[in-house]
Scaffold this active site. Structure first.
Site, PDB file in Angstrom:
ATOM      1  N   LYS A 279      10.503  -0.147  -3.485  1.00 27.71           N
ATOM      2  CA  LYS A 279       9.199   0.081  -2.877  1.00 27.71           C
ATOM      3  C   LYS A 279       8.922   1.574  -2.720  1.00 27.71           C
ATOM      4  CE  LYS A 279       9.166  -4.108   0.020  1.00 27.71           C
ATOM      5  NZ  LYS A 279       7.890  -4.687  -0.448  1.00 27.71           N
ATOM      6  N   ARG A 353      10.396 -15.466  -2.225  1.00 24.76           N
ATOM      7  CA  ARG A 353      10.255 -16.792  -2.835  1.00 24.76           C
ATOM      8  C   ARG A 353      11.587 -17.299  -3.382  1.00 24.76           C
ATOM      9  NH1 ARG A 353       5.764 -14.472  -6.709  1.00 24.76           N
ATOM     10  NH2 ARG A 353       5.487 -13.343  -4.761  1.00 24.76           N
TER      11      ARG A 353
END
Length: 503
Positions: A279, A353
Site C-alpha cells: 500500500k 476475501r
C-alpha cells in the site's frame, strides 16, 4: 453509569439537569414533554424560543439556569432538527445533549422523551446513543469522556401510554449494545503491535470465560491440518502466527434455541500492509483497523451474552497479518482453498476475501440457518458510499430486508448493492478457478462476488462491507464500533419474532 426511566410531574423531579428537545422550524417547537415543563415554569422556555435565541438545529444545545418552580438547577435545550430527520436526527441530538451535560459538573441528569416518541425502540436508541457517547475514551489521557455524570434517567411525560416491562427491557438492550460497541472500539483502536492475532484469540477466550461460551482456538498447525490454505497464504509473510477463532453461544436452559445456529464471520487482519502489493505509505497506520470486522463480531457476542438472547450463534474469526516478508505470497501464485476451489492471487492486497473464503467454507460444518460476514473488504465501497452506510450484499431478499430494517431502527444503516452474475466474469482466470481481484471497476461488487462462490445457494448469506464505516479518520480518528448496533438489532428482532425464520 446508571440508567433508568422516570415519570411524574416535571416540577417534582430532582436532578442536576433536565434536558428537553426542541424541533427546528421557522418557529422552533417544543415537544409535548417540553410543553409540560414549560407549563410548570409559567411559559419561561417558550418565551426564550419566541425571542429567536435557540434554533432547534440538530446538535445545538443551550443551558438555562434557575427557572422558577423547578427543582433542577439547569435545564438544557437540545435541538432535534426537523421532525422529518426522524431516527438519525434523534440519535445525533441525544449524543449532543449527553456530551454537553458531561462537560459540566452534573452528576445526575434527566432527558425528556416526547409523548409521541417514547416507544421502547426510542428508549433503546436513546440509551445506546447516550452510553456510547459517554464511554468513548480519550486515549491520550486514558480516560472516558465522562468522569462526573453518574446517573442518567429518561423522563416520561405524564399521561403517555406505558408498557413498563418493554421500556425496561429496551433500556437494558441499549446498555448491552453499547457495551458490545465499546468492546469492538477498544480492540479496533489498539495498535497492531499489541492487538496481534494471538491477542484477538486471547480476547475471545476471556469473553468466553466471562460469559460461559464455548471457545476453540485453532493455531497454525491446526489451521494447516484443517486445510485452510487461503488463510495460511495471507499469513505466511508475517512473523505473527495466524489464529482461527470459534466462539459459540447457546441460550441457558429453559430458553428455546434453534437447533441450527446463525453464523457470524469477522475479518481479522490485525495489520494490512498490502503484502507484496504494498500500500502507499500515507495513512497506512489506519490499517490496524482492518480487523474491525472481527472486533464487531466479538462485540456482538458480548452484547448477546449479556442479553441472554434465545438464539444459537456461532462466531468465526480468521485472524492474521498481511505483511511483505520473504515468505509472502506473490502476485501470480495459485492456492487451493478449503473448499477445493483454486485461486490465482493477482493482488496480495485483496487478502480479506482469501481469509474469509476459508471461514465461509468452515461455517458449513455447523449447517447454519444463515451466514453474515463482516469485513473492511474494499476501498471501493468507501468510495461508493462514503462513511455513512455499510455496503450490503445478499443472496436472500428476506435476510437483506431484515438487516436493512434493523439498521434503520438503530441508526446504523446499510445500502444494498447488486450481486449480479454479470460481474462474476471479472474474476475469470486462465490458471485457476478464479482470480482474487476483478480490477478497479465495481471493486466492492466483485469482492462480494468472490465470496459468494464459497456459500451454498440454499443458505441465506449476507456480506457487510464496512471499509468506509468501521473507523473515522482525521481529528476524530478511531474505531466506530459499527455495525455492532445493526447486527444486535437484527438479532433482537429475530429473537422477538419480528423477523421471519431464515432472515
Amino acid at each position: 453509569m446508571e440508567f433508568s426511566i422516570k415519570s411524574g410531574a416535571p416540577e417534582n423531579l430532582a436532578a442536576d439537569c433536565m434536558a428537553i428537545g426542541v424541533f427546528a422550524g421557522v418557529k422552533p417547537r417544543l415537544t409535548s414533554a417540553g410543553k409540560a415543563l414549560d407549563q410548570a415554569v409559567n411559559g419561561a422556555i417558550q418565551a426564550i424560543l419566541d425571542k429567536g435565541d435557540f434554533s432547534g438545529k440538530t446538535g445545538s444545545c443551550q443551558f438555562l439556569y434557575n427557572l422558577p418552580g423547578m427543582k433542577c438547577e439547569r435545564v438544557l435545550l437540545f435541538g432535534l432538527g426537523k421532525e422529518s430527520e426522524a431516527t438519525t436526527g434523534f440519535t445525533r441530538a441525544i449524543r449532543a445533549a449527553v456530551k454537553a451535560i458531561a462537560a459540566t459538573r452534573v452528576e445526575e441528569a434527566l432527558i425528556a422523551l416526547d409523548a409521541d416518541s417514547d416507544a421502547p425502540d426510542k428508549i433503546r436508541l436513546a440509551t445506546l446513543a447516550a452510553a456510547d457517547e459517554l464511554t468513548r475514551k480519550n486515549w491520550t489521557e486514558q480516560k472516558e469522556k465522562n468522569d462526573v455524570l453518574k446517573k442518567l434517567a429518561f423522563w416520561r411525560v405524564a399521561g403517555a401510554k406505558r408498557d413498563a416491562g418493554a421500556e425496561e427491557k429496551a433500556l437494558r438492550e441499549g446498555e448491552a449494545i453499547a457495551a458490545g460497541m465499546k468492546a469492538a472500539r477498544t480492540l479496533g483502536d489498539m495498535p497492531a503491535n499489541q492487538c496481534t492475532p494471538g491477542y484477538l484469540a486471547d480476547a475471545a477466550e476471556k469473553l468466553a470465560k466471562r460469559h460461559k461460551l464455548h471457545c476453540e482456538i485453532l493455531d497454525e498447525k491446526a489451521i494447516r491440518a484443517a486445510g485452510m490454505n487461503a488463510l495460511l497464504a495471507v499469513a505466511q509473510g508475517s512473523r505473527q502466527p495466524p489464529r482461527f477463532i470459534v466462539l459459540e453461544y447457546k441460550p441457558r436452559s429453559g430458553k428455546k434455541s434453534a437447533a441450527k445456529p446463525l453464523a457470524l464471520i469477522g475479518k481479522g487482519i490485525t495489520f494490512d500492509s498490502g503484502g507484496i502489493s504494498l500500500k502507499p505509505p500515507a495513512n497506512m497506520d489506519e490499517m490496524k483497523f482492518d480487523m474491525c470486522g472481527a472486533a464487531s463480531v466479538i462485540g456482538v457476542m458480548e452484547a448477546v451474552a449479556r442479553l441472554r438472547l434465545p438464539l444459537h450463534l456461532v462466531a468465526l474469526i480468521p485472524a492474521c497479518e498481511n505483511m511483505p516478508g520473504g515468505d509472502a505470497t506473490r502476485p501470480g501464485d495459485v492456492i487451493a482453498t478449503l473448499s477445493g476451489q483454486t485461486v490465482e492471487i493477482l493482488n496480495t492486497d485483496a487478502e480479506g476475501r482469501l481469509i474469509l473464503c476459508d471461514a465461509l467454507t468452515y461455517a458449513k460444518r455447523f449447517d447454519p440457518i444463515a451466514i453474515i460476514d463482516v469485513a473492511t473488504l474494499t476501498g471501493a465501497c468507501a468510495i461508493a458510499l462514503g462513511r455513512v452506510a455499510h455496503g450490503l450484499f445478499a443472496n436472500d431478499d428476506a435476510l437483506s430486508a431484515a438487516l436493512l430494517k434493523a439498521g434503520e431502527m438503530i441508526d446504523d444503516r446499510a445500502w444494498r448493492l447488486p450481486l449480479w452474475n454479470d460481474y462474476q466474469e471479472a474474476l475469470d482466470s486462465q490458471f485457476a478457478d478464479m482470480s482474487n481481484s476483478g480490477g478497479r471497476e465495481g471493486g466492492a461488487i466483485t469482492g462480494a462476488c468472490f465470496l459468494s462462490r464459497f456459500v451454498d445457494k440454499k443458505t441465506p448469506w449476507a456480506h457487510l462491507d464496512i471499509a468506509g464505516t468501521a473507523w473515522k479518520t482525521g481529528k476524530e480518528k478511531g474505531a466506530t464500533g459499527r455495525p455492532v448496533a445493526m447486527l444486535c438489532q437484527y438479532l433482537l428482532n429475530l429473537a422477538d419474532g419480528k423477523t421471519a425464520g431464515r432472515g
